[in-house]
Design a protein around this motif. Structure first.
Motif, PDB file in Angstrom:
ATOM      1  N   GLY A 113       5.681  58.690 -20.263  1.00  0.00           N
ATOM      2  CA  GLY A 113       5.881  57.430 -20.963  1.00  0.00           C
ATOM      3  C   GLY A 113       7.297  56.893 -21.009  1.00  0.00           C
ATOM      4  N   ALA A 114       8.241  57.594 -20.404  1.00  0.00           N
ATOM      5  CA  ALA A 114       9.626  57.103 -20.447  1.00  0.00           C
ATOM      6  C   ALA A 114       9.779  55.866 -19.573  1.00  0.00           C
ATOM      7  CB  ALA A 114      10.584  58.192 -19.979  1.00  0.00           C
ATOM      8  N   PHE A 115      10.766  55.067 -19.922  1.00  0.00           N
ATOM      9  CA  PHE A 115      11.112  53.886 -19.132  1.00  0.00           C
ATOM     10  C   PHE A 115      12.163  54.318 -18.120  1.00  0.00           C
ATOM     11  CE2 PHE A 115      13.790  50.126 -18.447  1.00  0.00           C
ATOM     12  CZ  PHE A 115      12.831  49.162 -18.164  1.00  0.00           C
ATOM     13  N   ILE A 116      11.955  53.953 -16.856  1.00  0.00           N
ATOM     14  CA  ILE A 116      12.864  54.455 -15.805  1.00  0.00           C
ATOM     15  C   ILE A 116      13.773  53.346 -15.287  1.00  0.00           C
ATOM     16  CG2 ILE A 116      13.032  55.736 -13.628  1.00  0.00           C
ATOM     17  CD1 ILE A 116      11.295  57.225 -15.664  1.00  0.00           C
ATOM     18  N   TYR A 117      15.069  53.591 -15.391  1.00  0.00           N
ATOM     19  CA  TYR A 117      16.071  52.652 -14.885  1.00  0.00           C
ATOM     20  C   TYR A 117      16.771  53.297 -13.686  1.00  0.00           C
ATOM     21  CZ  TYR A 117      19.276  48.722 -15.188  1.00  0.00           C
ATOM     22  OH  TYR A 117      19.964  47.560 -14.924  1.00  0.00           O
ATOM     23  N   GLY A 118      16.683  52.677 -12.536  1.00  0.00           N
ATOM     24  CA  GLY A 118      17.257  53.272 -11.323  1.00  0.00           C
ATOM     25  C   GLY A 118      18.611  52.676 -10.972  1.00  0.00           C
ATOM     26  N   ILE A 119      19.531  53.534 -10.622  1.00  0.00           N
ATOM     27  CA  ILE A 119      20.825  53.076 -10.081  1.00  0.00           C
ATOM     28  C   ILE A 119      20.933  53.654  -8.675  1.00  0.00           C
ATOM     29  CG2 ILE A 119      23.346  53.136 -10.308  1.00  0.00           C
ATOM     30  CD1 ILE A 119      22.982  53.408 -13.328  1.00  0.00           C
ATOM     31  N   CYS A 120      20.631  52.833  -7.675  1.00  0.00           N
ATOM     32  CA  CYS A 120      20.612  53.310  -6.289  1.00  0.00           C
ATOM     33  C   CYS A 120      21.536  52.450  -5.450  1.00  0.00           C
ATOM     34  CB  CYS A 120      19.197  53.208  -5.707  1.00  0.00           C
ATOM     35  SG  CYS A 120      18.000  54.240  -6.578  1.00  0.00           S
TER      36      CYS A 120
END
Ligand code: M6R
Length: 367
Positions: free
Chosen positions: A124-131
């Motif tokens: 259930g976590a919200f995923i923020y990507g830094i790519c």
């Protein structure tokens, strides 16, 4: 393709004024006094109300994550944990839908990081990507994110992607802090004005330290061990300096928080041990002065990274690398530059294959 440089790594080190600027472009609008980031803005409530932010990454990206922790806790006052993706995915971590996960990955393809965010998303976590790589697996899997605009990084040793990650993490921390009221307008303005100066300071440090670092690197071709020390925001910069050296020169190196030295590594110090110490004026300077005294009492060879005009540490150090002063929180960006150059030249003098070090792959797509 290497733009006149002998290796991609050197080219990429020198691209940093531009890659940092490219990462700031369109986001940091100093004249308007705002940071524009759609990924954060569109999910501001979710992120600012997070009970916890968990940063997940591997290698250099994990070091950037550690600095991200300092930045976000300092400016946004949200609790942050930083995890190695490979540990996180196998240890039955406690994750809830009130958590926000920030995944940092240059390639966006690292298998452990990908598996870790899948696990976090299922819980259930919200995923923020830094790519850095556009449309990469991690960026596609994330709920939101921001790209680092460092451009293609070919050298296996990450350099410009790392400083671009620090740039993005700075923007995120400042934006969150501004919107949740932890940063006053004046503090916010001071910090963004200084962040805007960073590409120029990186350019200055490249110009002013390149020849000197190249010259002194010759003295270390036969070294077998190195210690890298820093405090506060520069502790992870010490870890990253050590990783750069070991992966391309094959010299064993360890990074430590300077104060941890007396809990073990001090036993290693003698006249054969080079110790890189990051000692900018802002950030525990007096404490670092005592650390340098402790090292010199044991005859360690000190390579000090200090600000222009420094006296105390410089008077004790064997080698002095001067860098421009900046806010403590941005100093890892500036301090990392001469450390990248030093790792590069030591490796070159040892005849190592800098762009493709043995046993390493640019993106680790197997676990
Ligand atoms: O592509 P990623 O940022 O996910 O890669 C993570 C690590 O494999 C990477 O940073 C590695 O440690 C580099 N060789 C460091 O220079």
């Amino acid at each position: 393709e290497k733009g006149g440089y002998e290796h991609f790594m050197l080219k990429e080190i020198f691209e940093q004024p531009k890659s940092i600027q490219d990462t700031l472009r369109g986001r940091l609008l100093v004249n308007e006094g705002i940071i524009k980031m759609a990924g954060i803005w569109d999910h501001l409530e979710r992120i600012n109300k997070a009970e916890r932010i968990i940063i997940i990454a591997c290698g250099t990206s994990w070091h950037a994550g550690l600095i991200g922790e300092y930045l976000i806790e300092e400016f946004a006052r949200i609790p942050v944990e930083v995890e190695y993706a490979s540990e996180f995915r196998y240890r039955n971590p406690i994750i809830t839908n009130k958590d926000v996960v920030i995944a940092i990955s240059q390639s966006g393809e690292t298998a452990d990081t990908m598996a870790a965010i899948k696990l976090a998303k299922e819980k259930g976590a919200f995923i923020y990507g830094i790519c850095n790589v556009v449309d990469s697996s991690i960026s596609r899997y994330s709920d939101a994110g921001s790209y680092t605009h460092a451009g293609p990084e070919i050298g296996v040793a990450s350099t410009k992607a790392f400083t671009a990650q620090l740039t993005i993490l700075s923007l995120i921390a400042l934006k969150l802090g501004k919107h949740n009221g932890n940063l006053s307008n004046a503090e916010f303005m001071n910090l963004i004005t200084e962040l805007d100066n960073i590409p120029k300071k990186v350019e200055d440090v490249l110009n002013s330290t390149h020849e000197y670092v190249k010259k002194i690197s010759k003295d270390f071709v036969s070294a077998t061990n190195f210690l890298y020390l820093g405090r506060g925001f520069n502790f992870p910069a010490a870890l990253e300096g050590a990783l750069k050296l070991k992966e391309i020169s094959y010299i064993h190196a360890e990074g430590y928080p300077a104060a941890e030295m007396k809990h073990g590594p001090i036993a290693l110090i003698d006249e054969n041990m080079p110790i890189v110490i990051i000692a900018p004026k802002k950030g525990h300077y007096d404490k670092i002065v005592s650390n340098v005294q402790e090292i010199k009492a044991r005859k360690g060879k000190v390579i000090a990274v200090v600000n222009y005009g420094d006296e105390q540490v410089s008077s004790m150090a064997d080698y002095v690398i001067e860098i421009p002063e900046t806010s403590e929180c941005f100093s890892p960006i500036v301090a990392s530059i001469p450390l990248q150059l030093m790792a590069y030249y030591i490796a070159v003098y040892r005849g190592a294959n800098v762009d493709q070090p043995r046993n390493l792959a640019k993106s680790v797509t197997v676990e």
